[in-house]
Design an enzyme around this catalytic site. Structure first.
Site, PDB file in Angstrom:
ATOM      1  N   ALA A 156       0.833  -1.204   0.000  1.00 38.35           N
ATOM      2  CA  ALA A 156       0.000   0.000   0.000  1.00 38.35           C
ATOM      3  C   ALA A 156       0.869   1.256   0.000  1.00 38.35           C
ATOM      4  O   ALA A 156       0.611   2.213  -0.748  1.00 38.35           O
ATOM      5  CB  ALA A 156      -0.933  -0.005   1.209  1.00 38.35           C
ATOM      6  N   TYR A 157       1.908   1.253   0.822  1.00 41.54           N
ATOM      7  CA  TYR A 157       2.827   2.394   0.887  1.00 41.54           C
ATOM      8  C   TYR A 157       3.475   2.634  -0.472  1.00 41.54           C
ATOM      9  O   TYR A 157       3.489   3.762  -0.989  1.00 41.54           O
ATOM     10  CB  TYR A 157       3.884   2.121   1.948  1.00 41.54           C
ATOM     11  CG  TYR A 157       5.015   3.116   1.999  1.00 41.54           C
ATOM     12  CD1 TYR A 157       4.855   4.344   2.638  1.00 41.54           C
ATOM     13  CD2 TYR A 157       6.240   2.829   1.413  1.00 41.54           C
ATOM     14  CE1 TYR A 157       5.905   5.260   2.694  1.00 41.54           C
ATOM     15  CE2 TYR A 157       7.292   3.738   1.461  1.00 41.54           C
ATOM     16  CZ  TYR A 157       7.114   4.947   2.106  1.00 41.54           C
ATOM     17  OH  TYR A 157       8.154   5.853   2.146  1.00 41.54           O
ATOM     18  N   ALA A 158       4.005   1.586  -1.089  1.00 44.80           N
ATOM     19  CA  ALA A 158       4.691   1.721  -2.369  1.00 44.80           C
ATOM     20  C   ALA A 158       3.732   2.135  -3.478  1.00 44.80           C
ATOM     21  O   ALA A 158       4.111   2.870  -4.400  1.00 44.80           O
ATOM     22  CB  ALA A 158       5.386   0.412  -2.736  1.00 44.80           C
TER      23      ALA A 158
END
Length: 252
Positions: A156-158
């Protein structure tokens, strides 16, 4: 020569603080933002002042775009009062949070929080601040090496940072008419307290990353602060619309 002024989001700690210190050492006036740690923000102001520079820290919630209008007005007043000017030169979209969760376990609430801080926030904050950025200025969006290589638990972060890199291309294209260059800087693993200090404090993980890195170690905050300062130097204005990785050659 007029003093350049940089606005750095998330400047009270970690990479943002290091970026502020590097730029201040080059004579750049600093306006930084912090979310909740006012004590750390004041420490940065004092550290830069003791070194002969000027810094002002302002509170900003990057996850709440409804507050960006009021922030831009506060920023305009600070520019006039503290720096005797109406515009600034460098915007560094740095503020962020870490989240470790497999795709199967990531909640919509977590996804939305990352989206608001890492993608929606930079999009609309930059939009709101465009009238205050000097023609010929610079924007740097802080991305991550994780848009090139994968580490489970960071999908999700990436994903948000991948969107930020696409946004970088479009900003470079649309703002080029004003002479504004826009680039994304993608750090590799860095020894900070980001994500609970995992890279810094877990020696097994630290060593694993070091062994997969051409320069033989994980990154330090100075590696990124120095890279940002270099990208904002006079000789790099012709570089725009690029993703530049500062990772020591990890996984090449």
């Amino acid at each position: 020569m007029n003093t350049k002024i940089a606005l750095i989001t998330g400047a009270s700690r970690g990479l943002g603080k290091n970026i502020a210190m590097h730029l201040a050492a080059q004579g750049v006036g600093i306006i930084g933002t912090y979310h909740s740690r006012a004590d750390e923000a004041r420490v940065l102001e004092d550290d830069i002042a003791r070194s002969g520079g000027r810094a002002v820290m302002l509170q900003l919630d990057m996850g709440n775009s409804a507050g960006f209008g009021a922030f831009s007005q506060e920023l305009k007043a600070i520019l006039t009062k503290t720096f005797s000017c109406e515009r600034f030169d460098f915007l560094v979209n740095n503020a962020g949070i870490g989240l470790y969760a497999d795709i199967a376990d990531t909640t919509e609430q977590q996804f939305d929080q990352l989206f608001n801080i890492h993608l929606k926030g930079p999009f609309f904050l930059t939009q709101k601040l465009l009238p205050l950025i000097n023609d010929g200025g610079r924007i740097i969006n802080i991305s991550t090496g994780l848009t090139r290589f994968c580490s489970p638990g960071l999908a999700a972060y990436a994903t948000m940072k991948g969107g930020l890199e696409v946004l970088t291309h479009y900003q470079a294209k649309e703002l080029g008419a004003r002479g504004i260059s826009v680039n994304a800087l993608a750090p590799g693993a860095i020894e900070t307290d980001f994500g609970g200090g995992l890279v810094r404090d877990n020696q097994e993980i630290n060593q694993q990353i070091s062994s997969a890195t051409a320069l033989g170690r994980v990154g330090l905050p100075d590696d990124i602060g120095g890279a940002v300062a270099a990208l904002l130097s006079d000789g790099t204005h012709w570089i725009t619309g690029q993703r530049i990785e500062a990772s020591g050659g990890v996984l090449i």
